[in-house]
Design a protein around this motif. Structure first.
Motif, PDB file in Angstrom:
ATOM      1  N   GLU A   1      31.758 -59.565  31.089  1.00  0.00           N
ATOM      2  CA  GLU A   1      33.196 -59.753  31.312  1.00  0.00           C
ATOM      3  C   GLU A   1      33.964 -59.677  29.998  1.00  0.00           C
ATOM      4  OE1 GLU A   1      31.396 -63.647  30.403  1.00  0.00           O
ATOM      5  OE2 GLU A   1      30.848 -62.091  31.818  1.00  0.00           O
ATOM      6  N   ASN A   2      33.376 -60.169  28.911  1.00  0.00           N
ATOM      7  CA  ASN A   2      34.027 -60.075  27.610  1.00  0.00           C
ATOM      8  C   ASN A   2      33.920 -58.668  27.031  1.00  0.00           C
ATOM      9  OD1 ASN A   2      34.888 -62.769  27.598  1.00  0.00           O
ATOM     10  ND2 ASN A   2      32.889 -63.446  26.907  1.00  0.00           N
ATOM     11  N   TYR A   3      32.822 -57.995  27.330  1.00  0.00           N
ATOM     12  CA  TYR A   3      32.691 -56.584  26.944  1.00  0.00           C
ATOM     13  C   TYR A   3      33.799 -55.771  27.619  1.00  0.00           C
ATOM     14  CZ  TYR A   3      30.781 -51.854  26.688  1.00  0.00           C
ATOM     15  OH  TYR A   3      30.625 -50.513  26.478  1.00  0.00           O
ATOM     16  N   GLN A   4      34.059 -56.057  28.887  1.00  0.00           N
ATOM     17  CA  GLN A   4      35.126 -55.362  29.605  1.00  0.00           C
ATOM     18  C   GLN A   4      36.494 -55.674  29.003  1.00  0.00           C
ATOM     19  OE1 GLN A   4      34.963 -52.933  31.831  1.00  0.00           O
ATOM     20  NE2 GLN A   4      32.751 -53.033  31.508  1.00  0.00           N
ATOM     21  N   TRP A   5      36.683 -56.897  28.519  1.00  0.00           N
ATOM     22  CA  TRP A   5      37.939 -57.261  27.857  1.00  0.00           C
ATOM     23  C   TRP A   5      38.166 -56.361  26.651  1.00  0.00           C
ATOM     24  CZ3 TRP A   5      39.749 -58.776  23.121  1.00  0.00           C
ATOM     25  CH2 TRP A   5      40.980 -59.441  23.071  1.00  0.00           C
ATOM     26  N   VAL A   6      37.120 -56.183  25.837  1.00  0.00           N
ATOM     27  CA  VAL A   6      37.226 -55.332  24.643  1.00  0.00           C
ATOM     28  C   VAL A   6      37.504 -53.891  25.063  1.00  0.00           C
ATOM     29  CG1 VAL A   6      35.970 -54.376  22.663  1.00  0.00           C
ATOM     30  CG2 VAL A   6      35.776 -56.816  23.201  1.00  0.00           C
ATOM     31  N   GLN A   7      36.784 -53.397  26.056  1.00  0.00           N
ATOM     32  CA  GLN A   7      36.961 -52.017  26.501  1.00  0.00           C
ATOM     33  C   GLN A   7      38.363 -51.794  27.079  1.00  0.00           C
ATOM     34  OE1 GLN A   7      35.026 -49.357  26.018  1.00  0.00           O
ATOM     35  NE2 GLN A   7      33.640 -50.658  24.874  1.00  0.00           N
ATOM     36  N   ALA A   8      38.858 -52.754  27.849  1.00  0.00           N
ATOM     37  CA  ALA A   8      40.212 -52.634  28.420  1.00  0.00           C
ATOM     38  C   ALA A   8      41.265 -52.628  27.317  1.00  0.00           C
ATOM     39  CB  ALA A   8      40.472 -53.770  29.409  1.00  0.00           C
TER      40      ALA A   8
ATOM     41  N   GLN B   1      28.705 -58.531  12.932  1.00  0.00           N
ATOM     42  CA  GLN B   1      29.004 -57.122  12.703  1.00  0.00           C
ATOM     43  C   GLN B   1      29.607 -56.574  13.992  1.00  0.00           C
ATOM     44  OE1 GLN B   1      28.740 -55.368   9.953  1.00  0.00           O
ATOM     45  NE2 GLN B   1      27.930 -57.084   8.813  1.00  0.00           N
ATOM     46  N   PRO B   2      30.672 -55.769  13.917  1.00  0.00           N
ATOM     47  CA  PRO B   2      31.325 -55.288  15.132  1.00  0.00           C
ATOM     48  C   PRO B   2      30.386 -54.573  16.100  1.00  0.00           C
ATOM     49  CG  PRO B   2      32.699 -54.838  13.250  1.00  0.00           C
ATOM     50  CD  PRO B   2      31.389 -55.359  12.720  1.00  0.00           C
ATOM     51  N   ASP B   3      29.487 -53.721  15.604  1.00  0.00           N
ATOM     52  CA  ASP B   3      28.616 -53.008  16.535  1.00  0.00           C
ATOM     53  C   ASP B   3      27.600 -53.944  17.168  1.00  0.00           C
ATOM     54  OD1 ASP B   3      27.361 -53.294  14.064  1.00  0.00           O
ATOM     55  OD2 ASP B   3      26.229 -51.430  14.252  1.00  0.00           O
ATOM     56  N   ASN B   4      27.090 -54.917  16.406  1.00  0.00           N
ATOM     57  CA  ASN B   4      26.167 -55.894  16.988  1.00  0.00           C
ATOM     58  C   ASN B   4      26.870 -56.735  18.038  1.00  0.00           C
ATOM     59  OD1 ASN B   4      24.197 -55.011  15.245  1.00  0.00           O
ATOM     60  ND2 ASN B   4      24.405 -56.725  13.833  1.00  0.00           N
ATOM     61  N   LEU B   5      28.087 -57.140  17.753  1.00  0.00           N
ATOM     62  CA  LEU B   5      28.839 -57.960  18.688  1.00  0.00           C
ATOM     63  C   LEU B   5      29.095 -57.193  19.974  1.00  0.00           C
ATOM     64  CD1 LEU B   5      30.384 -60.483  19.493  1.00  0.00           C
ATOM     65  CD2 LEU B   5      32.326 -59.652  18.186  1.00  0.00           C
ATOM     66  N   LEU B   6      29.478 -55.951  19.880  1.00  0.00           N
ATOM     67  CA  LEU B   6      29.765 -55.153  21.074  1.00  0.00           C
ATOM     68  C   LEU B   6      28.504 -54.980  21.923  1.00  0.00           C
ATOM     69  CD1 LEU B   6      32.146 -53.817  22.436  1.00  0.00           C
ATOM     70  CD2 LEU B   6      31.585 -51.716  21.233  1.00  0.00           C
ATOM     71  N   GLU B   7      27.386 -54.684  21.283  1.00  0.00           N
ATOM     72  CA  GLU B   7      26.130 -54.549  22.022  1.00  0.00           C
ATOM     73  C   GLU B   7      25.749 -55.870  22.684  1.00  0.00           C
ATOM     74  OE1 GLU B   7      23.250 -53.105  19.227  1.00  0.00           O
ATOM     75  OE2 GLU B   7      24.341 -51.222  18.935  1.00  0.00           O
ATOM     76  N   TYR B   8      25.924 -56.957  21.957  1.00  0.00           N
ATOM     77  CA  TYR B   8      25.623 -58.277  22.506  1.00  0.00           C
ATOM     78  C   TYR B   8      26.498 -58.558  23.725  1.00  0.00           C
ATOM     79  CZ  TYR B   8      25.525 -63.327  23.050  1.00  0.00           C
ATOM     80  OH  TYR B   8      25.428 -64.581  23.570  1.00  0.00           O
ATOM     81  N   LEU B   9      27.790 -58.300  23.607  1.00  0.00           N
ATOM     82  CA  LEU B   9      28.699 -58.549  24.727  1.00  0.00           C
ATOM     83  C   LEU B   9      28.332 -57.714  25.937  1.00  0.00           C
ATOM     84  CD1 LEU B   9      32.165 -58.762  22.934  1.00  0.00           C
ATOM     85  CD2 LEU B   9      30.793 -60.652  23.841  1.00  0.00           C
ATOM     86  N   GLU B  10      28.011 -56.453  25.706  1.00  0.00           N
ATOM     87  CA  GLU B  10      27.658 -55.574  26.824  1.00  0.00           C
ATOM     88  C   GLU B  10      26.440 -56.121  27.566  1.00  0.00           C
ATOM     89  OE1 GLU B  10      27.195 -50.837  27.744  1.00  0.00           O
ATOM     90  OE2 GLU B  10      26.628 -51.546  25.757  1.00  0.00           O
ATOM     91  N   ARG B  11      25.477 -56.621  26.824  1.00  0.00           N
ATOM     92  CA  ARG B  11      24.234 -57.098  27.412  1.00  0.00           C
ATOM     93  C   ARG B  11      24.365 -58.515  27.981  1.00  0.00           C
ATOM     94  NH1 ARG B  11      21.716 -56.657  23.105  1.00  0.00           N
ATOM     95  NH2 ARG B  11      21.645 -58.823  22.482  1.00  0.00           N
ATOM     96  N   GLU B  12      25.029 -59.428  27.247  1.00  0.00           N
ATOM     97  CA  GLU B  12      25.011 -60.847  27.589  1.00  0.00           C
ATOM     98  C   GLU B  12      26.299 -61.372  28.227  1.00  0.00           C
ATOM     99  OE1 GLU B  12      22.278 -62.699  27.252  1.00  0.00           O
ATOM    100  OE2 GLU B  12      21.158 -61.037  26.348  1.00  0.00           O
ATOM    101  N   GLU B  13      27.425 -60.765  27.913  1.00  0.00           N
ATOM    102  CA  GLU B  13      28.717 -61.256  28.409  1.00  0.00           C
ATOM    103  C   GLU B  13      29.553 -60.075  28.896  1.00  0.00           C
ATOM    104  OE1 GLU B  13      30.739 -63.863  25.651  1.00  0.00           O
ATOM    105  OE2 GLU B  13      28.833 -64.660  24.913  1.00  0.00           O
TER     106      GLU B  13
END
Length: 146
Positions: free
Chosen positions: A47-54, A33-45
């Protein structure tokens, strides 16, 4: 074995489910799910969360709407999906677009053949959806060649 009282699962299935915050779909993110993935990335990865935000911020610069709107929320969802496709493309590069398997010929002989990997179609479909949604949100000019 009867299901526990209040269980709406199939007969013989004690129910339950994945533990909270389970990210088994994170092999490539395609089914998360997009919101679960984003939360997961923010917490666990991060650098990938920053990729999405950028990516989101870059698209938002060209978008005809502001951050904090429903369209901006949709754009963020699209960026999360784009990340999932990016990860899945990496799997395609590492594992190849085709795989070898075996089939029987008309005379019963076992022969090796190459077939398209099953994840290619959903990845391509989601990629087309992403581009369509970006165009629908007027993030790209009609003259952009992306």
């Amino acid at each position: 074995m009867p299901a526990p009282e209040g269980n709406d699962f199939a007969k013989g299935n004690a129910g339950g489910g994945a533990p909270s915050e389970n990210q088994n779909a994170m092999k490539h993110g395609l089914y998360s799910q997009p919101d679960n993935l984003l939360e997961y990335l923010e917490r666990e990865e991060p650098e990938n969360y920053q990729w999405v935000q950028a990516k989101f911020e870059s698209y938002l610069e060209d978008a005809p709407f502001e951050d904090g709107t429903a369209k901006a929320n949709k754009l963020l969802e699209i960026c999360v999906s784009e990340y999932a496709v990016w990860r899945a493309r990496g799997i395609q590069v590492r594992n190849g677009i085709v795989k070898k398997t075996h089939t029987k010929s008309s005379d019963g002989e076992l022969i090796e053949i190459e077939v398209e990997r099953p994840e290619n179609q959903p990845v391509n479909r989601i990629d087309r959806q992403i581009m369509s949604e970006l165009n629908n949100l007027d993030v790209f000019d009609k003259s952009d060649n992306v």
